[in-house]
Design a protein around this motif. Structure first.
Motif, mmCIF file in Angstrom:
data_model
loop_
_atom_site.group_PDB
_atom_site.id
_atom_site.type_symbol
_atom_site.label_atom_id
_atom_site.label_comp_id
_atom_site.label_asym_id
_atom_site.label_seq_id
_atom_site.Cartn_x
_atom_site.Cartn_y
_atom_site.Cartn_z
ATOM 1 N N ASN A 45 81.921 28.905 65.006
ATOM 2 C CA ASN A 45 80.497 29.001 64.717
ATOM 3 C C ASN A 45 80.235 29.718 63.398
ATOM 4 O O ASN A 45 80.800 30.783 63.131
ATOM 5 N N ALA A 46 79.365 29.114 62.593
ATOM 6 C CA ALA A 46 78.942 29.778 61.363
ATOM 7 C C ALA A 46 78.012 30.932 61.727
ATOM 8 O O ALA A 46 77.335 30.903 62.754
ATOM 9 N N PRO A 47 77.953 31.957 60.907
ATOM 10 C CA PRO A 47 77.059 33.085 61.211
ATOM 11 C C PRO A 47 75.595 32.695 61.077
ATOM 12 O O PRO A 47 75.242 31.767 60.344
ATOM 13 N N ASP A 48 74.728 33.393 61.808
ATOM 14 C CA ASP A 48 73.289 33.186 61.656
ATOM 15 C C ASP A 48 72.864 33.539 60.239
ATOM 16 O O ASP A 48 72.017 32.869 59.646
ATOM 17 N N CYS A 49 73.437 34.617 59.735
ATOM 18 C CA CYS A 49 73.120 35.065 58.382
ATOM 19 C C CYS A 49 74.409 35.539 57.726
ATOM 20 O O CYS A 49 75.237 36.195 58.367
ATOM 21 N N VAL A 50 74.603 35.191 56.457
ATOM 22 C CA VAL A 50 75.822 35.576 55.762
ATOM 23 C C VAL A 50 75.495 35.973 54.335
ATOM 24 O O VAL A 50 74.606 35.413 53.693
ATOM 25 N N SER A 51 76.196 36.979 53.864
ATOM 26 C CA SER A 51 76.100 37.396 52.462
ATOM 27 C C SER A 51 77.497 37.389 51.875
ATOM 28 O O SER A 51 78.394 38.072 52.376
ATOM 29 N N MET A 52 77.698 36.623 50.812
ATOM 30 C CA MET A 52 79.006 36.542 50.179
ATOM 31 C C MET A 52 79.189 37.581 49.082
ATOM 32 O O MET A 52 80.215 37.610 48.413
ATOM 33 N N ASP A 53 78.181 38.458 48.920
ATOM 34 C CA ASP A 53 78.329 39.550 47.954
ATOM 35 C C ASP A 53 77.979 40.910 48.555
ATOM 36 O O ASP A 53 78.049 41.932 47.871
ATOM 37 N N GLY A 54 77.607 40.917 49.835
ATOM 38 C CA GLY A 54 77.267 42.173 50.483
ATOM 39 C C GLY A 54 75.923 42.738 50.050
ATOM 40 O O GLY A 54 75.590 43.876 50.383
ATOM 41 N N LYS A 55 75.131 41.923 49.322
ATOM 42 C CA LYS A 55 73.855 42.413 48.798
ATOM 43 C C LYS A 55 72.659 41.650 49.354
ATOM 44 O O LYS A 55 71.663 42.254 49.756
ATOM 45 N N VAL A 56 72.743 40.312 49.360
ATOM 46 C CA VAL A 56 71.652 39.485 49.850
ATOM 47 C C VAL A 56 72.195 38.480 50.855
ATOM 48 O O VAL A 56 73.145 37.753 50.553
ATOM 49 N N ARG A 71 70.666 30.632 58.231
ATOM 50 C CA ARG A 71 70.505 29.213 58.538
ATOM 51 C C ARG A 71 69.060 28.943 58.953
ATOM 52 O O ARG A 71 68.390 29.825 59.496
ATOM 53 N N PRO A 72 68.579 27.708 58.778
ATOM 54 C CA PRO A 72 67.209 27.378 59.207
ATOM 55 C C PRO A 72 66.990 27.605 60.697
ATOM 56 O O PRO A 72 65.880 27.944 61.123
ATOM 57 N N ASP A 73 68.055 27.427 61.506
ATOM 58 C CA ASP A 73 67.919 27.601 62.955
ATOM 59 C C ASP A 73 68.442 28.958 63.422
ATOM 60 O O ASP A 73 68.684 29.170 64.617
ATOM 61 N N ALA A 74 68.615 29.891 62.496
ATOM 62 C CA ALA A 74 69.182 31.191 62.839
ATOM 63 C C ALA A 74 68.247 31.998 63.728
ATOM 64 O O ALA A 74 67.010 31.877 63.644
ATOM 65 N N ASN A 75 68.840 32.832 64.565
ATOM 66 C CA ASN A 75 68.069 33.688 65.468
ATOM 67 C C ASN A 75 67.759 35.024 64.786
ATOM 68 O O ASN A 75 68.117 36.096 65.268
ATOM 69 N N VAL A 76 67.089 34.936 63.634
ATOM 70 C CA VAL A 76 66.659 36.114 62.878
ATOM 71 C C VAL A 76 65.259 35.826 62.336
ATOM 72 O O VAL A 76 64.894 34.667 62.122
ATOM 73 N N PRO A 77 64.454 36.853 62.087
ATOM 74 C CA PRO A 77 63.080 36.632 61.611
ATOM 75 C C PRO A 77 62.997 35.899 60.269
ATOM 76 O O PRO A 77 61.985 35.242 59.995
ATOM 77 N N TRP A 78 64.032 36.007 59.435
ATOM 78 C CA TRP A 78 64.014 35.361 58.120
ATOM 79 C C TRP A 78 64.779 34.038 58.117
ATOM 80 O O TRP A 78 65.303 33.615 57.083
ATOM 81 N N ALA A 79 64.841 33.356 59.248
ATOM 82 C CA ALA A 79 65.551 32.077 59.353
ATOM 83 C C ALA A 79 65.135 31.131 58.232
ATOM 84 O O ALA A 79 63.948 30.947 57.969
ATOM 85 N N GLY A 80 66.158 30.565 57.562
ATOM 86 C CA GLY A 80 65.897 29.663 56.458
ATOM 87 C C GLY A 80 65.614 30.371 55.144
ATOM 88 O O GLY A 80 65.387 29.720 54.124
ATOM 89 N N GLY A 81 65.647 31.685 55.169
ATOM 90 C CA GLY A 81 65.365 32.466 53.961
ATOM 91 C C GLY A 81 66.422 33.507 53.694
ATOM 92 O O GLY A 81 67.542 33.422 54.194
ATOM 93 N N CYS A 82 66.056 34.501 52.905
ATOM 94 C CA CYS A 82 67.005 35.534 52.488
ATOM 95 C C CYS A 82 66.523 36.911 52.937
ATOM 96 O O CYS A 82 65.339 37.117 53.213
ATOM 97 N N GLN A 83 67.473 37.838 52.985
ATOM 98 C CA GLN A 83 67.171 39.203 53.403
ATOM 99 C C GLN A 83 68.044 40.160 52.611
ATOM 100 O O GLN A 83 69.253 39.941 52.468
ATOM 101 N N ASP A 84 67.442 41.216 52.089
ATOM 102 C CA ASP A 84 68.202 42.247 51.395
ATOM 103 C C ASP A 84 69.080 42.991 52.394
ATOM 104 O O ASP A 84 68.586 43.493 53.409
ATOM 105 N N CYS A 85 70.379 43.051 52.119
ATOM 106 C CA CYS A 85 71.314 43.651 53.080
ATOM 107 C C CYS A 85 71.076 45.152 53.260
ATOM 108 O O CYS A 85 71.210 45.677 54.367
ATOM 109 N N ALA A 86 70.713 45.833 52.199
ATOM 110 C CA ALA A 86 70.556 47.284 52.283
ATOM 111 C C ALA A 86 69.436 47.693 53.235
ATOM 112 O O ALA A 86 69.519 48.720 53.904
ATOM 113 N N THR A 87 68.382 46.882 53.309
ATOM 114 C CA THR A 87 67.243 47.218 54.159
ATOM 115 C C THR A 87 67.180 46.402 55.446
ATOM 116 O O THR A 87 66.271 46.584 56.246
#
Length: 255
Positions: free
Chosen positions: A90-101, A105-121
């Motif tokens: 299974n691919a992750p719901d959310c992934v950052s390949m630089d540890g920053k952003v 996935r569009p169907d991810a079980n996170v509030p920002w599904a289909g978008g981006c999220q700053d990792c620090a916050t």
């Protein structure tokens, strides 16, 4: 890959085709991998305090107590799975390949599904967000590309959260000696450790075997720069970290 017309090295200190046959290696990589994101062999840390790595091969998997080679890329990598491991890739719901952003996935079980999220916050990247209330729900890892003797493509090694601090310390030690990862030969071994819950897990031990010559470093610098874009596009799936059951907390204060 770039081409600086670097001459072949007749008697290198480490047996790497990029040193002894640079023109041939560049030609093969350009022709065979044009437009491709290759499925490189991936190595994960074993479960239960195991002291050996399983290395996928063309015909069969081999076992090694240590991995030795030149690090041609290393970077932070964060990943969050909302579902527990079920044996599937299974691919992750959310992934950052630089540890920053992180990108969800569009169907991810996170509030920002289909978008981006700053990792620090990100709320899932804070201590106490894990199910046990101690660690992080998001896994903070390192990916290391290790070029071993006789090979022209590296292994991809996932450093789990429980060994990130040790890897960061190794990088700091190299930095203090004015050494880049591709200017030395690195050894990766395993030792047993026990977390606060009494669970035994495998922890990485990272060390410098020897320094490379100025000529060898020039070749490897060019190689690393040319293959970096390919390596950073190879994403992660849950099987690379599913059996990592140690203390999921990590210290990312040393980048």
């Amino acid at each position: 890959m770039s081409n600086q017309n670097l001459p072949a090295i007749v008697n290198p200190t480490v047996n790497l085709p990029i040193l002894t046959q640079p023109d041939e290696v560049r030609e093969i990589l350009q022709e065979n991998l044009d437009g491709m994101i290759p499925e490189l062999p991936r190595v994960k840390f074993p479960s239960g305090g195991g002291l050996a790595f399983e290395i996928p091969g063309e015909d069969e998997t081999s076992v090694a107590s240590e991995l030795v080679g030149v690090v041609v890329d290393q970077h932070s990598m964060n990943a969050y799975w909302s579902q527990k491991y079920d044996g599937q890739k299974n691919a992750p719901d959310c992934v950052s390949m630089d540890g920053k952003v992180g990108t969800a996935r569009p169907d991810a079980n996170v509030p920002w599904a289909g978008g981006c999220q700053d990792c620090a916050t990100c709320p899932l990247n804070q201590f106490g967000s894990a199910e046990d209330g101690r660690g992080k729900a998001c896994k903070n890892m390192k990916r290391v590309a290790l070029l071993r003797e006789g090979e022209i493509l590296p292994l991809l090694i996932t450093i789990p959260p429980t060994s990130v601090r040790e890897w960061n310390t190794y990088m700091v030690n190299l930095t203090s000696k004015l050494k880049k990862p591709y200017s030395v030969v690195t050894k990766i071994k395993l030792t047993k450790a026990t977390n606060a819950s009494g669970i035994t897990y495998s922890k990485g031990v990272f060390s410098r075997v020897k320094d490379l010559s100025k000529e060898e470093v020039a070749h490897l610098k060019e190689y690393a720069a040319g293959i970096k874009a390919i390596l950073r596009n190879v994403t992660i799936d849950v099987t690379e970290v599913a059996e990592e059951i140690g203390d999921q907390s990590s210290d990312e204060s040393i980048a």
